[in-house]
Write a protein that holds these residues in place. Structure first.
Motif, PDB file in Angstrom:
ATOM      1  N   ASP A 149       0.758  -1.212  -0.096  1.00  0.00           N
ATOM      2  CA  ASP A 149      -0.042  -0.025   0.036  1.00  0.00           C
ATOM      3  C   ASP A 149       0.824   1.174   0.194  1.00  0.00           C
ATOM      4  N   ARG A 182      -7.471  -3.685  -5.299  1.00  0.00           N
ATOM      5  CA  ARG A 182      -7.476  -2.320  -4.442  1.00  0.00           C
ATOM      6  C   ARG A 182      -8.387  -1.376  -4.758  1.00  0.00           C
ATOM      7  N   PHE A 185      -9.595   0.547  -1.522  1.00  0.00           N
ATOM      8  CA  PHE A 185      -8.354   1.330  -1.073  1.00  0.00           C
ATOM      9  C   PHE A 185      -8.045   2.371  -1.534  1.00  0.00           C
TER      10      PHE A 185
END
Length: 319
Positions: A149, A182, A185
């Motif tokens: 991340d 992702r 996110f």
């Protein structure tokens, strides 16, 4: 037929040209053989040539791959690398990423990685040199494929900080994808970037220190036009400034001098300034939140910070 007839193409393509382009300019088979024999051209790949005998540059290798797989464009990290220009640290130059239409079957030599994409023509910036996937599309691909991340945030934050695109444009590219890793996110990161977090460290302060511990919402990247065109990272309403000093942006003597001037200007304006680094934000976010809360209380904030699931049973006291 000689290279003078192709000078414009060679100049545009960093000295790289394809057999197809030579033929379009009027070159016959024996013309190409003569130029190769005289070393006016050197074979880079089958049907792709460069106009010197030395080691090809990264841009020449990029052009070579695009012409070899034509119609093709630079993709992912290579598209970002081409947009950054030479000398950008941290890019992997060993592999060049190429994009082609999803329905094509193309083989590329070692040193290239092929990506077949849908809606190919619309996603490519054809007037770039070399042609490349649009920055928003490349950023989404790189962030989704990042190993962690932290790297995903860094790529997005760097592009927004450099004013090369906006969070909204990246979000539009993200939302247009049917399947992407992702997604949730990345949407959250883009929302935070849209609110002013312009680096990994600033995003970490928001999501690890400020938000989970109930600290008051601050203004971000607040422009100070009185003392020159500068931006303060985080400004709380009670007059407390939080500057996030990542080494990437604060490691030169000139930048350090500018930081000290910024702190002096803040003091003149009766603003308190605290500087936080990687350790305070990512290594000890809960302890940092406790200390920042006490700073804010001392300057008039009447609220109280709360513990988050990661906090120890007892909050640390300020030293």
């Amino acid at each position: 037929m000689d290279l003078e007839a192709c000078s414009g193409v060679l100049a545009l393509q960093s000295g790289v040209i394809s057999r197809r382009q030579l033929t379009a300019a009027g070159a016959l088979g024996h013309d190409v053989k003569r130029m190769l024999r005289r070393r006016d051209l050197v074979r880079l790949y089958d049907g792709v040539f460069v106009n010197h005998t030395g080691q090809p540059t990264w841009v020449q290798r990029a052009w070579g791959g695009v012409l070899l797989a034509w119609p093709a464009a630079l993709a992912r990290d290579s598209a970002l690398r081409a947009g950054d220009g030479p000398g950008r640290a941290g890019r992997d130059d060993s592999v060049i990423h190429l994009a082609v239409d999803r329905h094509r079957a193309v083989r590329v030599p070692s040193g290239y990685r092929l990506h077949r994409i849908s809606d190919f023509d619309a996603k490519v910036q054809w007037n770039a040199s070399p042609p490349r996937v649009r920055i928003e599309e490349a950023l989404v691909d790189v962030a989704a494929a990042a190993t962690c991340d932290f790297d995903a945030i860094a790529g997005l934050a760097d592009a927004v900080r450099a004013r090369r695109t906006t969070p909204e444009r990246i979000r539009q590219a993200l939302d247009a994808r049917a399947r992407i890793a992702r997604r949730t996110f990345l949407r959250g990161v883009l929302t935070d970037l849209g609110q002013g977090t312009c680096s990994v460290l600033e995003h970490g302060y928001l999501t690890l220190v400020e938000r989970p511990h109930g600290l008051p919402v601050a203004e971000r990247q607040l422009r100070d036009s009185i003392n020159g065109p500068l931006y303060r990272d985080v400004v709380h309403a009670v007059g407390q400034v939080v500057e996030l000093d990542g080494r990437m942006w604060h490691d030169s003597p000139q930048q350090r001098d500018a930081d000290l001037d910024r702190d002096l200007d803040a003091a003149v304006e009766r603003l308190g300034t605290v500087r936080l680094g990687w350790g305070q934000v990512f290594g000890r976010p809960c302890a940092t939140a406790s200390r920042v809360a006490r700073l804010l209380n001392a300057r008039g904030w009447s609220g109280r910070a709360r513990t988050c699931p990661a906090c120890p049973d007892a909050w640390p006291t300020a030293s």
